[in-house]
Scaffold this motif. Structure first.
Motif, PDB file in Angstrom:
ATOM      1  N   SER A  77      -6.905  -8.569   0.272  1.00  0.00           N
ATOM      2  CA  SER A  77      -5.889  -8.849   1.279  1.00  0.00           C
ATOM      3  C   SER A  77      -5.592 -10.340   1.308  1.00  0.00           C
ATOM      4  O   SER A  77      -6.510 -11.166   1.393  1.00  0.00           O
ATOM      5  CB  SER A  77      -6.396  -8.386   2.655  1.00  0.00           C
ATOM      6  N   SER A 117      -1.136  -3.282   7.574  1.00  0.00           N
ATOM      7  CA  SER A 117      -1.257  -3.071   6.131  1.00  0.00           C
ATOM      8  C   SER A 117       0.070  -2.813   5.424  1.00  0.00           C
ATOM      9  O   SER A 117       0.188  -3.121   4.238  1.00  0.00           O
ATOM     10  CB  SER A 117      -2.226  -1.909   5.844  1.00  0.00           C
ATOM     11  N   TYR A 172      -4.874   4.333  -7.585  1.00  0.00           N
ATOM     12  CA  TYR A 172      -6.266   4.382  -8.028  1.00  0.00           C
ATOM     13  C   TYR A 172      -6.762   5.814  -8.192  1.00  0.00           C
ATOM     14  O   TYR A 172      -7.414   6.143  -9.186  1.00  0.00           O
ATOM     15  CB  TYR A 172      -7.168   3.631  -7.041  1.00  0.00           C
ATOM     16  N   SER A 174      -2.582  -7.138  -1.784  1.00  0.00           N
ATOM     17  CA  SER A 174      -1.484  -6.905  -0.857  1.00  0.00           C
ATOM     18  C   SER A 174      -1.571  -7.884   0.302  1.00  0.00           C
ATOM     19  O   SER A 174      -2.577  -8.595   0.468  1.00  0.00           O
ATOM     20  CB  SER A 174      -1.513  -5.461  -0.334  1.00  0.00           C
ATOM     21  N   HIS A 198     -12.392   0.651  -6.649  1.00  0.00           N
ATOM     22  CA  HIS A 198     -11.125   0.107  -6.161  1.00  0.00           C
ATOM     23  C   HIS A 198     -11.415  -1.207  -5.453  1.00  0.00           C
ATOM     24  O   HIS A 198     -12.152  -1.244  -4.468  1.00  0.00           O
ATOM     25  CB  HIS A 198     -10.466   1.107  -5.201  1.00  0.00           C
ATOM     26  N   ASP A 200     -10.084  -4.030  -3.166  1.00  0.00           N
ATOM     27  CA  ASP A 200      -9.031  -4.218  -2.165  1.00  0.00           C
ATOM     28  C   ASP A 200      -8.992  -5.686  -1.756  1.00  0.00           C
ATOM     29  O   ASP A 200      -9.912  -6.176  -1.101  1.00  0.00           O
ATOM     30  CB  ASP A 200      -9.330  -3.313  -0.960  1.00  0.00           C
ATOM     31  N   PRO A 249       0.820  -1.218   0.000  1.00  0.00           N
ATOM     32  CA  PRO A 249       0.000   0.000   0.000  1.00  0.00           C
ATOM     33  C   PRO A 249       0.853   1.266   0.000  1.00  0.00           C
ATOM     34  O   PRO A 249       1.824   1.387   0.753  1.00  0.00           O
ATOM     35  CB  PRO A 249      -0.807  -0.136   1.297  1.00  0.00           C
ATOM     36  N   SER A 280      -6.133  -3.989  -6.111  1.00  0.00           N
ATOM     37  CA  SER A 280      -4.877  -4.012  -5.357  1.00  0.00           C
ATOM     38  C   SER A 280      -4.830  -5.297  -4.542  1.00  0.00           C
ATOM     39  O   SER A 280      -5.729  -5.564  -3.742  1.00  0.00           O
ATOM     40  CB  SER A 280      -4.797  -2.820  -4.406  1.00  0.00           C
ATOM     41  N   GLY A 339      -4.030  -5.883   3.023  1.00  0.00           N
ATOM     42  CA  GLY A 339      -5.060  -4.947   2.598  1.00  0.00           C
ATOM     43  C   GLY A 339      -4.618  -3.499   2.724  1.00  0.00           C
ATOM     44  O   GLY A 339      -3.525  -3.192   3.202  1.00  0.00           O
ATOM     45  N   GLN A 340      -5.493  -2.620   2.310  1.00  0.00           N
ATOM     46  CA  GLN A 340      -5.172  -1.189   2.280  1.00  0.00           C
ATOM     47  C   GLN A 340      -5.396  -0.511   3.630  1.00  0.00           C
ATOM     48  O   GLN A 340      -5.026   0.647   3.803  1.00  0.00           O
ATOM     49  CB  GLN A 340      -6.029  -0.497   1.214  1.00  0.00           C
ATOM     50  N   THR A 341      -6.001  -1.209   4.587  1.00  0.00           N
ATOM     51  CA  THR A 341      -6.263  -0.627   5.904  1.00  0.00           C
ATOM     52  C   THR A 341      -5.831  -1.606   6.993  1.00  0.00           C
ATOM     53  O   THR A 341      -5.582  -2.781   6.727  1.00  0.00           O
ATOM     54  CB  THR A 341      -7.764  -0.328   6.081  1.00  0.00           C
TER      55      THR A 341
END
Length: 422
Positions: free
Chosen positions: A200, A135, A110, A126, A196, A198, A100, A124, A129-131
């Motif tokens: 994870s 992260s 994004y 990852s 977006h 996301d 991220p 994405s 995740g983005q949060t």
């Protein structure tokens, strides 16, 4: 590139991902006809340098990057970032698996891309995740198997937590990412808006562990390792024969009665210890001893013949080669032999494909993975750039070194920690 006889024909996807989770996602989409433009840095996807190798090429890279076109863009150059943004302006979807924040730094986040292309679906993938507090942690399959309880639930009760013999966290994350992209594209048909997505690896691995999660949710207790058997049914697991091992799956009293008769022990069905699935599980050790006293005097083939004829679910334990070389795998086209490209001197390769069959469409697309930067010029021409402009971009560093220069130096077997895949 279009593949009108496949369900995803006409979709153009720009793939900035590398190694496994992201490339597996786009490979699945490419199997069904999407045009996958794989963007690689000048040094190439790290997987190009990871074995096993056949004729000097990575088998892992070949499998995860089938059905794609490769274009080299150096995102560390301003001209490269601008070119990537232009390419994404007409794309249906973009896939990336940087940590991220890295994609934003590279000019392909994004927010940046959706400003020019509001209908863009952007996925994405990852580690966490983005949060969330984890992260920004780097993640590989073994990290996720450890952190999600998968290793702890695998192995013998008196042994150590065991790594599953496949990169399941990477693979299932790529699978969920492909599912998420398709769901977002379907929604876009109704709303005209992109989104977006996301994904994870942490979330995906726990979602893969569906029965483990369900058991915990119901009891509040973490499932324990039970070895090569079912945690709440018996006989349901692996057993010894004279020359190897086999598995059986008996899940109800009627089938247990059939099984007992098949092994010449009809009295087992009336034994109070084995009166129900739950009680059989409690007395699994005694039941196992009785079963193996019978099967250890017979070959795996004979055990399978006897139990199969009785209608008991049974199977030999195969290795991957035996599974893929079986008649069933051949009929289902799980591996396809494809001719090599001219640059590979015509050497044939065996490649996998996604497993779902569609009655209204033809066979999946299966073609060899691209050479590094093989389609750069072709893609740029399709964008409307002439030879002079392409030469200018190369001088500006947008395209890395010339293909001839790359061919004379080996790919580095190193990772850039800033742009690590997860």
């Amino acid at each position: 590139m279009t593949f009108p006889d496949l369900p995803l024909a006409g979709l153009r996807i720009v793939d900035f991902s590398r190694v496994l989770a992201g490339p597996f996602c786009t490979a699945l989409l490419g199997d069904l006809g999407a045009d996958i433009i794989k963007i690689e840095p000048p040094g190439g996807d790290d997987y190009r340098a990871v074995g096993p190798f056949a004729d000097g090429e990575s088998g892992l890279f070949a499998a995860m990057n089938r059905n794609k076109r490769s274009m080299v863009i150096d995102l560390k150059s301003a001209a490269g970032r601008e070119l990537a943004q232009t390419l994404c302006a007409s794309a249906d979807a973009v896939i990336e698996n940087f940590r991220p924040g890295v994609a934003d730094k590279l000019g392909i986040g994004y927010a940046q891309l959706s400003e020019r292309n509001p209908a863009l679906v952007y996925a994405s993938v990852s580690g966490f995740g983005q949060t969330g507090p984890e992260s920004h942690r780097p993640a590989y399959d073994i990290i996720l198997q450890a952190m999600c309880g998968l290793m702890d639930a695998t192995g013998s009760p008196d042994g150590s937590p065991t790594l599953i013999g496949e990169s399941v966290s990477d693979v299932v994350s790529g699978l969920f990412a492909s599912w998420g992209v398709l769901a977002a594209l379907l929604s876009r048909e109704k709303t005209g808006k992109g989104t977006h997505v996301d994904v994870s690896m942490f979330d995906a691995t726990l979602s893969l562990s569906a029965t483990l999660v369900a058991r915990f949710a119901a009891t509040g207790v973490a499932p324990q390792r039970v070895g090569n058997r079912h945690p709440s049914s018996a006989p349901f697991g692996a057993y010894r024969a004279e020359d190897g091992c086999y598995v059986v799956a008996v899940l109800n009293n009627k089938l247990f009665d059939t099984f007992s008769n098949a092994i010449g022990e009809p009295q087992l069905a009336s034994d109070p210890r084995y009166a129900s699935d739950a009680s059989r599980c409690l007395h699994e050790a005694e039941l196992r001893a009785c079963i193996e006293a019978w099967s250890s005097q017979r070959s795996v083939a004979e055990v399978n013949r006897i139990l199969g004829a009785a209608g008991v679910p049974v199977a030999p334990i195969r290795n991957v080669q035996q599974a893929l070389e079986s008649e069933q795998a051949a009929v289902r086209s799980l591996l396809t032999e494809v001719p090599g490209s001219a640059s590979r001197e015509g050497r044939a390769q065996r490649l996998p494909s996604q497993p779902v069959k569609f009655s209204a469409y033809g066979a999946n697309r299966v073609s060899v993975a691209p050479q590094l930067g093989e389609h750069t010029t072709e893609i740029l021409h399709a964008l409307g750039l002439d030879a002079a402009r392409i030469a200018e971009l190369r001088m500006q560093g947008a395209l890395g070194r010339a293909p001839a220069d790359r061919a004379q130096s080996p790919l580095p077997n190193v990772s850039n920690t800033e742009t690590d895949h997860a």
